[in-house]
Motif scaffolding. Structure first.
Motif, short mmCIF file in Angstrom:
data_model
loop_
_atom_site.label_atom_id
_atom_site.label_comp_id
_atom_site.label_asym_id
_atom_site.label_seq_id
_atom_site.Cartn_x
_atom_site.Cartn_y
_atom_site.Cartn_z
N ILE A 294 51.15 46.95 44.01
CA ILE A 294 52.00 45.77 44.27
C ILE A 294 51.47 44.95 45.44
CG2 ILE A 294 54.29 45.02 44.96
CD1 ILE A 294 55.45 47.34 43.41
N SER A 295 51.14 45.62 46.54
CA SER A 295 50.69 44.87 47.73
C SER A 295 49.37 44.18 47.48
CB SER A 295 50.58 45.82 48.93
OG SER A 295 49.67 46.88 48.65
N SER A 296 48.42 44.85 46.86
CA SER A 296 47.11 44.23 46.60
C SER A 296 47.24 43.08 45.63
CB SER A 296 46.12 45.26 46.07
OG SER A 296 46.53 45.75 44.80
N THR A 297 48.11 43.20 44.63
CA THR A 297 48.28 42.12 43.65
C THR A 297 48.93 40.90 44.29
OG1 THR A 297 48.46 43.73 41.85
CG2 THR A 297 49.30 41.52 41.44
N LEU A 298 49.95 41.11 45.10
CA LEU A 298 50.60 39.98 45.77
C LEU A 298 49.63 39.27 46.71
CD1 LEU A 298 54.12 41.48 46.61
CD2 LEU A 298 53.53 39.87 44.80
N ILE A 299 48.85 40.03 47.46
CA ILE A 299 47.87 39.43 48.36
C ILE A 299 46.80 38.69 47.57
CG2 ILE A 299 46.06 39.95 50.04
CD1 ILE A 299 47.81 42.22 51.07
N MET A 300 46.36 39.28 46.46
CA MET A 300 45.35 38.64 45.62
C MET A 300 45.85 37.31 45.07
SD MET A 300 44.58 38.08 42.13
CE MET A 300 45.35 39.42 41.21
N LEU A 301 47.08 37.28 44.54
CA LEU A 301 47.62 36.05 43.99
C LEU A 301 47.79 34.98 45.07
CD1 LEU A 301 50.34 37.47 41.55
CD2 LEU A 301 48.08 36.56 40.97
N MET B 17 45.63 29.98 47.29
CA MET B 17 45.34 29.13 48.45
C MET B 17 43.87 28.73 48.50
SD MET B 17 47.69 31.01 51.36
CE MET B 17 47.28 29.79 52.61
N PHE B 18 42.99 29.57 47.97
CA PHE B 18 41.56 29.24 47.92
C PHE B 18 41.29 28.24 46.80
CE2 PHE B 18 37.30 31.44 48.95
CZ PHE B 18 36.64 30.22 48.92
N ALA B 19 41.95 28.43 45.65
CA ALA B 19 41.65 27.60 44.47
C ALA B 19 42.25 26.20 44.58
CB ALA B 19 42.16 28.29 43.22
N TYR B 20 43.39 26.08 45.24
CA TYR B 20 44.07 24.78 45.28
C TYR B 20 43.22 23.67 45.89
CZ TYR B 20 47.34 21.14 46.66
OH TYR B 20 47.94 19.93 46.87
N PRO B 21 42.62 23.85 47.08
CA PRO B 21 41.79 22.76 47.61
C PRO B 21 40.57 22.46 46.75
CG PRO B 21 41.58 24.73 48.96
CD PRO B 21 42.71 24.98 48.03
N LEU B 22 40.05 23.48 46.04
CA LEU B 22 38.90 23.23 45.17
C LEU B 22 39.28 22.37 43.97
CD1 LEU B 22 37.16 26.73 45.12
CD2 LEU B 22 36.64 24.76 46.55
N GLY C 169 39.33 43.69 47.47
CA GLY C 169 39.50 42.96 46.21
C GLY C 169 40.49 41.83 46.29
N ALA C 170 40.78 41.36 47.50
CA ALA C 170 41.81 40.35 47.66
C ALA C 170 41.43 39.02 47.03
CB ALA C 170 42.13 40.15 49.14
N VAL C 171 40.16 38.64 47.11
CA VAL C 171 39.69 37.37 46.55
C VAL C 171 38.46 37.63 45.71
CG1 VAL C 171 38.82 35.06 47.06
CG2 VAL C 171 40.59 36.06 48.52
N GLY C 172 38.51 37.22 44.46
CA GLY C 172 37.37 37.33 43.56
C GLY C 172 36.95 35.96 43.06
N ALA C 173 35.64 35.75 42.96
CA ALA C 173 35.15 34.43 42.58
C ALA C 173 35.63 34.02 41.19
CB ALA C 173 33.61 34.43 42.62
N GLY D 125 48.57 38.73 37.58
CA GLY D 125 49.33 39.76 38.28
C GLY D 125 49.24 41.09 37.55
N LEU D 126 49.37 41.04 36.23
CA LEU D 126 49.25 42.29 35.46
C LEU D 126 47.82 42.82 35.50
CD1 LEU D 126 50.60 44.39 33.76
CD2 LEU D 126 50.20 42.98 31.74
N PHE D 127 46.83 41.91 35.42
CA PHE D 127 45.44 42.35 35.56
C PHE D 127 45.23 43.07 36.89
CE2 PHE D 127 43.63 38.79 32.66
CZ PHE D 127 44.04 39.50 31.55
N GLY D 128 45.80 42.50 37.96
CA GLY D 128 45.64 43.11 39.27
C GLY D 128 46.33 44.45 39.38
#
Length: 303
Positions: A86-93, A98-103, A151-155, A203-206
């Motif tokens: 749960i914690s890793s998935t929430l952090i990943m999302l 936040m990384f994808a939005y400015p891009l 695994g928090a951020v994946g390209a 989220g389910l993938f994570g």
């Protein structure tokens, strides 16, 4: 007005029949091992030892589950796996959004630089040994952050999120900016609420990926109180000997009971542990399944 009937040629019928045959074979290949594992876990020692179990149990018994659930390490593994997933998935999302939005914004100055940087990480990695040395230097050995942070951020996730955000109407963002909303407000109040399908899918993938992750824990966590459920499953399947397995399942004096040992076999205990491990994912999957096609396909419309 009569509905028009579409005529199918002989070749189309043969193609459809062939597809149905392939799909049936795939279903059998996928479903049979699951049914066999469940059947073995509910069968008695005599029938398991004879190798007579197929897709239904023989000599039905729940002793394997009874004694696995008495093992305190199983519940510790459950607690840890739920926390890590749960914690890793929430952090990943959160970080991926936040990384994808400015891009996804047209006027973002560092868009090309960050895109190239992300693309490089898809082709080259630091390797297992440098990563371990980094974790050790950061004092993350025997620390849950060693499982959650890497695994928090994946390209690949960032690119899918960026493409999805680009498919949203630009007018929504422009009107929000005209009303005085900043980028954080736009992301959390407009963009993410419109991205529920994507968030549910990834989220389910994570959750599934972290739930099945055992190798990172094997490397970075030596404290048994931090072990996830997958490491407990690994012990049942590969590490623990027959005598240790029976003694472990028979905590509280059960292993000294000959009648109990006749009802239990290491294989039944192992298969019961497999069922206990995969049950949570099988239980939550139907609730997210409807979002899969929509969440992934919308993110793949634009390249």
């Amino acid at each position: 007005m009569r509905a028009m009937k579409v005529r199918t040629s002989l070749g189309d019928k043969i193609f459809d029949a062939f597809n149905l045959f392939i799909m049936f074979c795939l279903i059998v290949v996928i479903i049979y091992p699951i049914l066999n594992v469940i059947a073995v876990s509910f069968s008695d020692a005599l029938n398991v030892g004879r190798g007579q179990i197929t897709i239904y149990p023989k000599g039905f018994t729940t002793e394997a589950y009874h004694h696995i659930l008495k093992d305190g390490t199983v519940w510790i593994g459950y607690r840890n796996s739920i926390f890590y997933s749960i914690s890793s998935t929430l952090i990943m999302l959160l970080l991926t959004s936040m990384f994808a939005y400015p891009l996804a914004l047209r006027g973002f100055a560092l868009k090309k630089v960050l895109t190239v940087y992300l693309a490089i990480t898809m082709f080259f990695s630091g390797g297992m040994i440098p990563t371990f040395l980094l974790m050790r230097n950061l004092n993350l050995i025997n620390n849950p952050l060693a499982i959650i942070v890497p695994g928090a951020v994946g390209a690949w996730n960032v690119f899918i999120f960026r493409t999805f955000f680009q498919s949203l109407p630009v007018e929504l963002i422009e009107s929000a900016k005209m009303d005085g909303a900043n980028d954080f407000s736009i992301l959390f109040k407009i963009v993410l609420p419109l991205s529920k399908a994507l968030l549910a899918t990834f989220g389910l993938f994570g959750i599934v990926g972290m739930w099945n992750n055992w190798f990172s824990a094997l490397i970075y966590l030596t404290d048994r109180d931090l072990h996830p459920l997958q490491l407990i499953l690994r012990e049942y399947l590969y590490v623990v000997s027959v005598q240790q397995l029976q003694a472990r399942a028979g905590m509280g004096g059960g292993a000294s009971n000959p009648a109990l040992i006749q009802q239990l076999t290491p294989r039944a205990l192992q298969m019961a542990m497999v069922v206990v491990t995969m049950f949570p994912i099988m239980a939550i999957y139907p609730f997210f399944q409807k979002h899969f096609v929509k969440g992934v396909m919308i993110g793949a419309i634009k390249g």
